[in-house]
Motif scaffolding. Structure first.
Motif, PDB file in Angstrom:
ATOM      1  N   UNK A   7     103.549  -6.305  20.767  1.00 57.75           N
ATOM      2  CA  UNK A   7     103.587  -7.019  19.494  1.00 57.75           C
ATOM      3  C   UNK A   7     105.033  -7.450  19.235  1.00 57.75           C
ATOM      4  N   UNK A   8     105.439  -8.625  19.752  1.00 56.33           N
ATOM      5  CA  UNK A   8     106.820  -9.064  19.592  1.00 56.33           C
ATOM      6  C   UNK A   8     107.227  -9.260  18.129  1.00 56.33           C
ATOM      7  N   UNK A   9     106.280  -9.610  17.270  1.00 58.39           N
ATOM      8  CA  UNK A   9     106.616  -9.806  15.855  1.00 58.39           C
ATOM      9  C   UNK A   9     107.085  -8.506  15.205  1.00 58.39           C
ATOM     10  N   UNK A  10     106.511  -7.399  15.617  1.00 56.57           N
ATOM     11  CA  UNK A  10     106.921  -6.089  15.087  1.00 56.57           C
ATOM     12  C   UNK A  10     107.968  -5.419  15.974  1.00 56.57           C
ATOM     13  N   UNK A  11     108.253  -6.004  17.126  1.00 55.50           N
ATOM     14  CA  UNK A  11     109.182  -5.384  18.062  1.00 55.50           C
ATOM     15  C   UNK A  11     108.618  -4.109  18.661  1.00 55.50           C
ATOM     16  N   UNK A  12     107.308  -4.091  18.915  1.00 55.21           N
ATOM     17  CA  UNK A  12     106.635  -2.891  19.399  1.00 55.21           C
ATOM     18  C   UNK A  12     106.021  -3.145  20.769  1.00 55.21           C
ATOM     19  N   UNK A  13     106.167  -2.154  21.629  1.00 57.74           N
ATOM     20  CA  UNK A  13     105.628  -2.222  22.978  1.00 57.74           C
ATOM     21  C   UNK A  13     105.177  -0.822  23.374  1.00 57.74           C
ATOM     22  N   UNK A  14     103.991  -0.699  23.924  1.00 55.15           N
ATOM     23  CA  UNK A  14     103.499   0.589  24.406  1.00 55.15           C
ATOM     24  C   UNK A  14     102.859   0.399  25.767  1.00 55.15           C
ATOM     25  N   UNK A  15     103.043   1.388  26.624  1.00 60.31           N
ATOM     26  CA  UNK A  15     102.369   1.422  27.920  1.00 60.31           C
ATOM     27  C   UNK A  15     101.632   2.748  27.999  1.00 60.31           C
ATOM     28  N   UNK A  16     100.410   2.707  28.527  1.00 63.11           N
ATOM     29  CA  UNK A  16      99.603   3.915  28.607  1.00 63.11           C
ATOM     30  C   UNK A  16      98.939   3.966  29.958  1.00 63.11           C
ATOM     31  N   UNK A  17      99.087   5.101  30.616  1.00 64.45           N
ATOM     32  CA  UNK A  17      98.504   5.252  31.933  1.00 64.45           C
ATOM     33  C   UNK A  17      98.121   6.684  32.215  1.00 64.45           C
ATOM     34  N   UNK A  18      97.308   6.854  33.217  1.00 67.90           N
ATOM     35  CA  UNK A  18      96.839   8.189  33.533  1.00 67.90           C
ATOM     36  C   UNK A  18      95.968   8.721  32.407  1.00 67.90           C
ATOM     37  N   UNK A  19      95.830   9.999  32.334  1.00 68.17           N
ATOM     38  CA  UNK A  19      94.947  10.582  31.333  1.00 68.17           C
ATOM     39  C   UNK A  19      95.698  11.099  30.120  1.00 68.17           C
ATOM     40  N   UNK A  20      97.044  11.084  30.170  1.00 69.56           N
ATOM     41  CA  UNK A  20      97.758  11.643  29.031  1.00 69.56           C
ATOM     42  C   UNK A  20      98.951  10.815  28.576  1.00 69.56           C
ATOM     43  N   UNK A  21      99.557   9.993  29.414  1.00 69.10           N
ATOM     44  CA  UNK A  21     100.858   9.382  29.136  1.00 69.10           C
ATOM     45  C   UNK A  21     100.759   8.125  28.268  1.00 69.10           C
ATOM     46  N   UNK A  22     101.598   8.072  27.248  1.00 73.24           N
ATOM     47  CA  UNK A  22     101.815   6.852  26.465  1.00 73.24           C
ATOM     48  C   UNK A  22     103.303   6.795  26.126  1.00 73.24           C
ATOM     49  N   UNK A  23     103.932   5.695  26.521  1.00 74.93           N
ATOM     50  CA  UNK A  23     105.334   5.465  26.182  1.00 74.93           C
ATOM     51  C   UNK A  23     105.412   4.340  25.162  1.00 74.93           C
ATOM     52  N   UNK A  24     106.067   4.586  24.048  1.00 78.55           N
ATOM     53  CA  UNK A  24     106.183   3.587  22.986  1.00 78.55           C
ATOM     54  C   UNK A  24     107.641   3.203  22.791  1.00 78.55           C
ATOM     55  N   UNK A  25     107.863   1.914  22.557  1.00 83.44           N
ATOM     56  CA  UNK A  25     109.202   1.383  22.318  1.00 83.44           C
ATOM     57  C   UNK A  25     109.174   0.548  21.052  1.00 83.44           C
ATOM     58  N   UNK A  26     110.180   0.742  20.217  1.00 81.77           N
ATOM     59  CA  UNK A  26     110.374  -0.110  19.048  1.00 81.77           C
ATOM     60  C   UNK A  26     111.756  -0.735  19.185  1.00 81.77           C
ATOM     61  N   UNK A  27     111.803  -2.051  19.082  1.00 85.78           N
ATOM     62  CA  UNK A  27     113.045  -2.805  19.253  1.00 85.78           C
ATOM     63  C   UNK A  27     113.287  -3.553  17.947  1.00 85.78           C
TER      64      UNK A  27
END
Length: 121
Positions: free
Chosen positions: A37-57
């Motif tokens: 979501x570039x308007x909010x400056x938010x990016x998340x990647x999720x993989x495997x059964x547990x991992x989620x990495x979130x970035x706020x810019x």
């Protein structure tokens, strides 16, 4: 969801440039679901059964603030995530070091170096 690691810092570059570079870095080369979501400056990647990495810019008086959070999103076997990952010994420290390295690269006056090619098997 349980937060496993957090890190943040400021880069002396415009937010739009930093967001695009973070997006390029975290979405390339690995089969993960992404939320962008570039308007909010938010990016998340999720993989495997547990991992989620979130970035706020977000804009900052000194350039751009980047916040990063790693979350355990396992819907089943949540208790097994620490066991499967050796109780995350050193995980927070490794996450902080990798994040600091990324911020350093993003903050270079000539921009970050190109990412090395990844071999997909």
């Amino acid at each position: 969801m349980k937060t496993l690691a957090e890190a943040s810092g400021v880069v002396a570059r415009p937010a739009a440039e930093v967001f695009e570079e973070v997006r390029r870095r975290v979405t390339g080369g690995y089969p993960m679901r992404t939320e962008i979501d570039p308007d909010r400056g938010f990016l998340a990647v999720q993989g495997g059964w547990w991992y989620r990495g979130e970035y706020r810019v977000t804009a900052d008086p000194a350039g751009t603030r980047v916040d990063h959070r790693v979350v355990n999103v396992a819907s089943w076997g949540r208790w097994g995530v620490p066991l499967a990952n050796r109780f995350f010994l050193g995980f927070r420290a490794r996450t902080a070091v990798a994040f600091a390295r990324m911020l350093e690269e993003l903050g270079r006056p000539d921009g970050p170096e190109p990412l090395p090619a990844r071999r997909v098997t």
